[in-house]
Design a protein around this motif. Structure first.
Motif, PDB file in Angstrom:
ATOM      1  N   LYS A  45       0.915  -1.378   0.112  1.00 12.13           N
ATOM      2  CA  LYS A  45      -0.072   0.041   0.079  1.00 12.13           C
ATOM      3  C   LYS A  45       0.873   1.227   0.100  1.00 12.13           C
ATOM      4  N   ASN A  46       1.925   1.113  -0.028  1.00 13.96           N
ATOM      5  CA  ASN A  46       3.165   2.100  -0.433  1.00 13.96           C
ATOM      6  C   ASN A  46       3.296   2.751   1.101  1.00 13.96           C
ATOM      7  N   GLN A  47       3.269   2.202   2.124  1.00 17.12           N
ATOM      8  CA  GLN A  47       3.077   2.640   3.484  1.00 17.12           C
ATOM      9  C   GLN A  47       4.618   2.416   3.650  1.00 17.12           C
ATOM     10  N   CYS A  48       5.485   3.176   4.570  1.00 19.13           N
ATOM     11  CA  CYS A  48       6.737   2.947   5.040  1.00 19.13           C
ATOM     12  C   CYS A  48       6.673   1.864   6.155  1.00 19.13           C
ATOM     13  N   GLN A  49       7.691   0.817   6.131  1.00 18.89           N
ATOM     14  CA  GLN A  49       7.556  -0.019   7.354  1.00 18.89           C
ATOM     15  C   GLN A  49       8.849  -0.030   7.960  1.00 18.89           C
ATOM     16  N   PHE A  50      10.000   0.491   7.371  1.00 17.16           N
ATOM     17  CA  PHE A  50      11.351   0.388   7.781  1.00 17.16           C
ATOM     18  C   PHE A  50      12.185   1.494   7.064  1.00 17.16           C
ATOM     19  N   VAL A  51      13.167   1.845   7.874  1.00 12.62           N
ATOM     20  CA  VAL A  51      14.178   2.880   7.472  1.00 12.62           C
ATOM     21  C   VAL A  51      15.387   2.659   7.675  1.00 12.62           C
ATOM     22  N   TYR A  52      16.339   2.805   6.548  1.00 12.55           N
ATOM     23  CA  TYR A  52      17.716   2.711   6.540  1.00 12.55           C
ATOM     24  C   TYR A  52      18.448   3.930   6.288  1.00 12.55           C
ATOM     25  N   LEU A  53      19.086   4.472   7.262  1.00  9.24           N
ATOM     26  CA  LEU A  53      19.781   5.833   6.746  1.00  9.24           C
ATOM     27  C   LEU A  53      21.446   5.410   6.963  1.00  9.24           C
ATOM     28  N   ILE A  54      21.761   6.000   5.834  1.00  9.65           N
ATOM     29  CA  ILE A  54      23.325   5.815   5.648  1.00  9.65           C
ATOM     30  C   ILE A  54      23.931   7.069   5.818  1.00  9.65           C
ATOM     31  N   PHE A  55      24.884   7.203   6.954  1.00 10.67           N
ATOM     32  CA  PHE A  55      25.268   8.350   7.181  1.00 10.67           C
ATOM     33  C   PHE A  55      26.770   8.370   7.295  1.00 10.67           C
ATOM     34  N   HIS A  56      27.638   8.794   6.402  1.00 10.08           N
ATOM     35  CA  HIS A  56      29.051   8.568   6.163  1.00 10.08           C
ATOM     36  C   HIS A  56      29.237   7.091   6.525  1.00 10.08           C
ATOM     37  N   ASN A  57      29.961   6.584   7.308  1.00 11.71           N
ATOM     38  CA  ASN A  57      30.162   4.900   7.462  1.00 11.71           C
ATOM     39  C   ASN A  57      29.427   4.220   8.322  1.00 11.71           C
ATOM     40  N   ILE A  58      28.191   4.928   8.646  1.00  8.73           N
ATOM     41  CA  ILE A  58      27.075   4.372   9.598  1.00  8.73           C
ATOM     42  C   ILE A  58      26.126   3.854   9.093  1.00  8.73           C
ATOM     43  N   MET A  59      25.140   3.000   9.214  1.00 11.37           N
ATOM     44  CA  MET A  59      24.078   2.591   8.767  1.00 11.37           C
ATOM     45  C   MET A  59      23.134   2.680  10.356  1.00 11.37           C
ATOM     46  N   ILE A  60      22.194   3.325  10.057  1.00 11.12           N
ATOM     47  CA  ILE A  60      21.194   3.325  11.374  1.00 11.12           C
ATOM     48  C   ILE A  60      19.962   2.588  10.895  1.00 11.12           C
ATOM     49  N   VAL A  61      19.384   1.526  11.292  1.00 16.05           N
ATOM     50  CA  VAL A  61      18.262   1.011  11.077  1.00 16.05           C
ATOM     51  C   VAL A  61      17.132   1.096  11.927  1.00 16.05           C
ATOM     52  N   ALA A  62      15.990   1.225  11.542  1.00 20.32           N
ATOM     53  CA  ALA A  62      14.644   1.449  12.624  1.00 20.32           C
ATOM     54  C   ALA A  62      13.419   0.995  11.643  1.00 20.32           C
ATOM     55  N   GLY A  63      12.770   0.451  12.894  1.00 23.36           N
ATOM     56  CA  GLY A  63      11.582  -0.300  12.700  1.00 23.36           C
ATOM     57  C   GLY A  63      11.389  -1.472  13.051  1.00 23.36           C
ATOM     58  N   GLU A  64      10.303  -2.528  12.732  1.00 20.50           N
ATOM     59  CA  GLU A  64      10.238  -3.777  13.346  1.00 20.50           C
ATOM     60  C   GLU A  64      11.149  -4.682  12.540  1.00 20.50           C
ATOM     61  N   LYS A  65      11.521  -5.757  13.212  1.00 18.04           N
ATOM     62  CA  LYS A  65      12.419  -6.507  12.517  1.00 18.04           C
ATOM     63  C   LYS A  65      11.834  -7.304  11.603  1.00 18.04           C
TER      64      LYS A  65
END
Length: 157
Positions: A53-73
């Motif tokens: 339904k095109n709804q966001c379920q998870f986020v991946y932020l790549i910031f320099h050499n770091i990846m931050i993951v957010a959401g339900e596994k």
């Protein structure tokens, strides 16, 4: 349930804000980075997984050499995780359950350590003296970095 990975643009801002606000305190870094740096700079790229339904379920932020993951596994897309990381990611940050899933999906060897999240929930620990605050400038960055490295949980970031 099939989630699809998409690269975020400014058109996704409202949907991302709604998604990240569900765990606003934990997602403070991602939210502020979106506000400050946007979606695609030399050092920052943002992806999200969306459902049918095109709804966001998870986020991946790549910031320099770091990846931050957010959401339900269950929405962390492990088959594309390695392609996002490539050779440029040294650190993956997120809740322990997410990091555990990342670790099992990746063949690369990463150093994993738990970084606890601290939040001031009331003002009982605040100093009673009225000290004045000043805005940091670029010349203060080394002193701030050195100070933050005195905390074992932040050392090496």
């Amino acid at each position: 349930m099939i989630d699809i990975l998409v690269k975020c643009t400014n058109n996704d801002r409202e949907q991302l804000n709604i998604f990240l606000a569900k765990d606003a305190l934990y997602n403070t870094f991602i939210r502020s980075d979106i506000d400050i740096y946007g979606f695609d700079t030399v050092f920052q790229t943002l992806y999200m997984s969306i459902d049918d339904k095109n709804q966001c379920q998870f986020v991946y932020l790549i910031f320099h050499n770091i990846m931050i993951v957010a959401g339900e596994k269950e929405h962390l897309i492990t088959d594309t995780l390695a392609s996002l990381i490539e050779d440029k990611i040294d650190i993956i940050m997120g809740k322990e359950s997410l990091i555990t899933k990342c670790r099992s999906a990746l063949t690369n060897v990463f150093h994993y350590s738990e970084k606890l999240f601290y939040a001031l929930t009331n003002d009982a620990c605040l100093l009673k003296d009225k000290l004045s605050a000043t805005e940091a400038i670029a010349d203060d960055s080394k002193a701030i970095h050195d100070f933050l490295n005195t905390f074992s949980e932040l050392n090496g970031m």
